[in-house]
Design a protein around this motif. Structure first.
Motif, mmCIF file in Angstrom:
data_model
loop_
_atom_site.group_PDB
_atom_site.id
_atom_site.type_symbol
_atom_site.label_atom_id
_atom_site.label_comp_id
_atom_site.label_asym_id
_atom_site.label_seq_id
_atom_site.Cartn_x
_atom_site.Cartn_y
_atom_site.Cartn_z
ATOM 1 N N ALA A 314 0.829 -1.211 0.000
ATOM 2 C CA ALA A 314 0.000 0.000 0.000
ATOM 3 C C ALA A 314 0.861 1.258 0.000
ATOM 4 O O ALA A 314 0.555 2.230 -0.683
ATOM 5 C CB ALA A 314 -0.940 -0.014 1.203
ATOM 6 N N ILE A 315 1.941 1.254 0.761
ATOM 7 C CA ILE A 315 2.808 2.428 0.814
ATOM 8 C C ILE A 315 3.506 2.641 -0.529
ATOM 9 O O ILE A 315 3.635 3.766 -0.998
ATOM 10 C CB ILE A 315 3.850 2.262 1.947
ATOM 11 C CG1 ILE A 315 3.136 2.357 3.284
ATOM 12 C CG2 ILE A 315 4.921 3.337 1.850
ATOM 13 C CD1 ILE A 315 4.027 2.107 4.461
ATOM 14 N N PRO A 322 -6.926 7.310 -2.047
ATOM 15 C CA PRO A 322 -7.795 6.610 -1.102
ATOM 16 C C PRO A 322 -8.905 5.811 -1.789
ATOM 17 O O PRO A 322 -9.313 6.132 -2.887
ATOM 18 C CB PRO A 322 -8.403 7.760 -0.299
ATOM 19 C CG PRO A 322 -8.462 8.887 -1.256
ATOM 20 C CD PRO A 322 -7.246 8.742 -2.121
ATOM 21 N N VAL A 323 -9.363 4.800 -1.086
ATOM 22 C CA VAL A 323 -10.489 3.998 -1.545
ATOM 23 C C VAL A 323 -11.742 4.514 -0.827
ATOM 24 O O VAL A 323 -11.736 4.676 0.386
ATOM 25 C CB VAL A 323 -10.239 2.510 -1.205
ATOM 26 C CG1 VAL A 323 -11.524 1.712 -1.256
ATOM 27 C CG2 VAL A 323 -9.204 1.920 -2.153
ATOM 28 N N GLU A 332 -11.223 -3.699 -4.598
ATOM 29 C CA GLU A 332 -10.495 -2.494 -4.188
ATOM 30 C C GLU A 332 -10.451 -2.378 -2.664
ATOM 31 O O GLU A 332 -9.425 -2.056 -2.077
ATOM 32 C CB GLU A 332 -11.146 -1.248 -4.792
ATOM 33 C CG GLU A 332 -10.855 -1.086 -6.277
ATOM 34 C CD GLU A 332 -11.713 -0.029 -6.956
ATOM 35 O OE1 GLU A 332 -11.266 0.512 -7.966
ATOM 36 O OE2 GLU A 332 -12.840 0.246 -6.470
ATOM 37 N N ILE A 333 -11.574 -2.667 -2.045
ATOM 38 C CA ILE A 333 -11.641 -2.575 -0.578
ATOM 39 C C ILE A 333 -10.685 -3.570 0.068
ATOM 40 O O ILE A 333 -10.033 -3.287 1.070
ATOM 41 C CB ILE A 333 -13.095 -2.792 -0.093
ATOM 42 C CG1 ILE A 333 -13.947 -1.601 -0.512
ATOM 43 C CG2 ILE A 333 -13.153 -2.981 1.414
ATOM 44 C CD1 ILE A 333 -15.413 -1.737 -0.220
ATOM 45 N N LEU A 334 -10.592 -4.749 -0.567
ATOM 46 C CA LEU A 334 -9.694 -5.785 -0.039
ATOM 47 C C LEU A 334 -8.237 -5.348 0.001
ATOM 48 O O LEU A 334 -7.428 -5.891 0.733
ATOM 49 C CB LEU A 334 -9.793 -7.032 -0.910
ATOM 50 C CG LEU A 334 -10.716 -8.138 -0.471
ATOM 51 C CD1 LEU A 334 -10.514 -9.345 -1.364
ATOM 52 C CD2 LEU A 334 -10.499 -8.519 0.977
ATOM 53 N N PHE A 374 -5.808 5.169 4.251
ATOM 54 C CA PHE A 374 -6.038 4.709 2.885
ATOM 55 C C PHE A 374 -7.492 4.807 2.430
ATOM 56 O O PHE A 374 -7.824 4.396 1.337
ATOM 57 C CB PHE A 374 -5.574 3.253 2.748
ATOM 58 C CG PHE A 374 -4.137 3.045 3.162
ATOM 59 C CD1 PHE A 374 -3.104 3.394 2.311
ATOM 60 C CD2 PHE A 374 -3.831 2.531 4.422
ATOM 61 C CE1 PHE A 374 -1.781 3.217 2.692
ATOM 62 C CE2 PHE A 374 -2.519 2.354 4.812
ATOM 63 C CZ PHE A 374 -1.485 2.701 3.946
ATOM 64 N N ILE A 375 -8.380 5.303 3.306
ATOM 65 C CA ILE A 375 -9.794 5.280 2.939
ATOM 66 C C ILE A 375 -10.468 6.624 3.176
ATOM 67 O O ILE A 375 -10.028 7.435 3.993
ATOM 68 C CB ILE A 375 -10.570 4.220 3.758
ATOM 69 C CG1 ILE A 375 -10.323 4.411 5.256
ATOM 70 C CG2 ILE A 375 -10.207 2.832 3.319
ATOM 71 C CD1 ILE A 375 -11.213 3.567 6.128
#
Lengths: 414, 250
Positions: A314-315, A322-323, A332-334, A374-375
């Protein structure tokens, strides 16, 4: 020799095998004892925190091979013992009727040759299945080098079969297990895969088709005995999942049991953290839609010991985020660190009935401490959150008590 | 403060919920008689209404849930009843009140204050049900019966009995809940639930100790000492269950 003594010796010899899973088979009890439980059942946990589901034992720890890493190699001076098929079948039934176990995990040293070894394992299974009408779980090792007919026969009796890859590269095999080869190992593996596919086809044609390893096949690799990289290990795993349709690949942190010129020193602690990272990556391959090549590449050939593979990914791909929780797809959420399969499914289910906010996510079990970077929920980041991408890595690294434990453990040199 | 006390059966539980729906003053608590008798503070309360089982009223609630909500909600209600949670009665009442508004989608409201507490308790009961399928230990008595004693947090005997009747279908067995003094008895054909206060056991069969010794030996030797991790072991296998585990006996 008394059974209780044999049990001690052969359990000691079998314990380095990782797999103990009893899942994937729903064999019915037709007029005897036992059945399969699809999700598997753990019956106890030993002092190392590993689950005990099956009676995991060797048929014999006599072995003609001299694999450098193995406790049972021919050149080791250790107590040796063998069960008889009857003895082992009786023990399995006695344990099963008391609900100690889910079934039998049957492995063996190779003695005096692969065919005879395989025959002994088959005989044990035949007593169980045919004479004792046992419908519980059986996991059996396919012995590399055994006659394909014997492998096939074993597959008809077992719920799961496995061939251990042992080491992740041909070079390492040559170095530590010169009597084994990639070819010898992959041959029975390919045969099992083919058998499974054939049964799959027949299932469509006939009402009653025979069962052939209904819980599929698995394998195991030793980690840390050679200098293979994590990249080569998980690339191999991915190939095994894609091409051989394996159910599971197990990783076993090498416990130094022998001395040898090509081996790590005896005092070295098992690389538990690395094993843990490999399992995390393995989960990402199987349930999160990641590819091995996304997780590691030529510039990063090994996993970061401070950060789990998902956070690390992710980094390195911060532009993916962001999701938006209320709009993004399941896949995508996963990809969000701190959101697992369960939470992702809950999010999809719940957002049909109303917008989800950060409090809702917390109640669902999402680890906001990681996920919040991230969200967005309804277009907004968590309140009061400032993100400095260059500082993110430090934010996400947390020292957990478990790390401490491993550290103390390593320092004590046990 | 109005308190409803129900008889400790599922019918009694449902009857109390029925009464709660149809009484003008909503109850503050709905308590099982079992819990009520153990709580002296509650007994001092003047507004206690004891509800006796009424099959007709219980059926009404049962069928309404089935028709207007879902089988999932009904099953949750049953698991909730089997839990040892003190507040399960009032939680069930507010859960159903919410459910009759939302209908079949009730259980998708995962974080609603009426739904989540119920789901959490149901999860605990299911978790223990699954655990006990593994952790229950039978001992062979010299009369040929396999006997298992356990002390579960929740009243799960009838939840695990079907599993063992399928699995160990060709042997006599008893699963004995020592906390609730009830047992499931199986005669190779069917199982029944019965009160069982008897704690004196017939002697063990001659072979039993021998098998137990082999199992203990196996348990000890299958552990890798370089990986010792008692904390992990306890997190999977809570210490409160160890009392009835053969491998944990000295």
């Amino acid at each position: 020799m008394e059974t209780v003594k044999k049990m001690a010796i052969l359990a000691d010899s079998a314990k380095y095998d990782v797999s103990c899973s009893s899942s994937g088979s729903n064999r019915k009890n037709s007029g005897g004892v036992g059945n399969g439980a699809l999700s598997g059942i753990c019956h106890s946990w030993s002092e190392d925190g590993r689950c005990i589901s099956l009676l995991k034992t060797l048929y014999t720890n006599n072995c003609v091979y001299d694999c450098a890493y193995c406790i049972n190699r021919i050149s080791n001076d250790i107590p040796r013992a063998s069960f008889t098929p009857r003895e082992l079948a009786d023990l399995t039934i006695d344990f099963y009727r008391r609900n100690y176990i889910e079934g039998l995990f049957l492995s063996s040293g190779v003695y005096p040759n692969p065919d005879k070894t395989m025959e002994n394992l088959i005989e044990t299974m035949e007593i169980l299945r045919k004479e004792y009408k046992f419908f519980g779980y059986i996991h059996v090792k396919a012995i590399p080098g055994a006659d394909p007919l014997l492998i096939n026969k074993a597959g008809m009796l077992a719920d799961r079969m496995s061939v251990n890859i042992e080491l992740p590269s041909e070079k390492s095999l040559r170095l530590l297990a010169p009597q084994k080869s990639k070819e010898k190992i992959f041959k029975p593996m390919a045969q099992i895969t083919q058998g499974l596919m054939q049964i799959g086809e027949e299932k469509g044609k006939y009402r009653f088709s025979q069962k052939f390893v209904p819980a599929g096949q698995s394998t195991q690799m030793i980690v840390g005995a050679t200098n293979d990289t994590d990249l080569s290990i998980i690339s191999l795993s991915q190939g095994l999942y894609d091409n051989f349709k394996l159910k599971r690949v197990y990783y076993s942190a090498y416990v130094p049991v022998n001395e040898g010129p090509n081996l790590p020193a005896l005092i070295q602690a098992p690389p538990m953290k690395r094993e843990n990272r490999l399992y995390q990556a393995d989960w990402l391959l199987r349930f999160y839609g990641f590819k091995a090549s996304e997780l590691l590449d030529q510039d990063n050939q090994n996993f970061d010991m401070d950060l789990d593979p998902k956070c690390d990914w992710a980094i390195r791909h911060f532009d993916f985020f962001p999701v938006e929780i209320n709009k993004a797809s399941y896949n995508e959420i996963l990809r969000v660190p701190g959101i697992g399969v369960k939470s992702a499914k809950k999010i999809i289910k719940m957002r049909k009935f109303g917008k989800i906010d950060f409090l809702g996510l917390k109640k669902l079990g999402v680890v906001l401490k990681r996920a919040k970077y991230f969200i967005t929920c309804n277009g907004r980041y968590s309140e009061g959150l400032y993100i400095y991408p260059e500082n993110l890595r430090n934010r996400l690294i947390q020292k957990k008590p478990a790390d401490m434990q491993i550290k103390i453990f390593q320092e004590s040199g046990l | 403060m109005k308190i409803l006390v129900y008889e400790n059966t599922f019918q009694g539980f449902l009857t109390a919920i029925y009464e709660a729906f149809y009484s003008l003053e909503k109850p503050a608590k709905i308590i099982s008689k079992f819990d009520y008798l153990r709580d002296f503070q509650l007994q001092l309360d003047t507004e206690v209404v004891e509800i006796s089982v009424n099959q007709e009223k219980a059926d009404k609630v049962y069928n309404a849930v089935l028709k207007k909500i879902s089988t999932g909600t009904l099953s949750n209600l049953y698991y909730l009843f089997l839990s040892s949670d003190f507040d399960k009665g009032i939680l069930a009442f507010y859960y159903l009140k919410f459910a009759f508004k939302k209908g079949k989608y009730t259980d998708n409201y995962l974080v609603d204050e009426n739904v989540k507490p119920v789901h959490d308790i149901v999860w605990k009961v299911k978790q223990e049900k699954h655990r006990m399928k593994g952790l229950l230990r039978f001992k062979l008595l010299d009369n040929g019966i396999y006997y298992a004693a356990f002390e579960p947090d929740h009243d799960i005997t009838e939840l695990i009995a079907p599993h063992f009747s399928r699995r160990l279908g060709d042997q006599f067995w008893i699963i004995h809940d020592l906390k609730r003094l009830k047992a499931a008895l199986y005669n190779k054909e069917e199982w029944i639930i019965s009160d069982l206060t008897e704690k004196e056991l017939p002697p063990l069969s001659a072979k039993e100790i021998e098998i137990q010794e082999i199992w203990k030996k196996y348990f000890k030797h299958i552990s890798i000492k370089e990986r010792k991790n008692n904390k992990l072991q306890k997190s999977f296998m809570p210490v409160r269950y160890w009392k009835h585990l053969v491998e944990k006996e000295e």
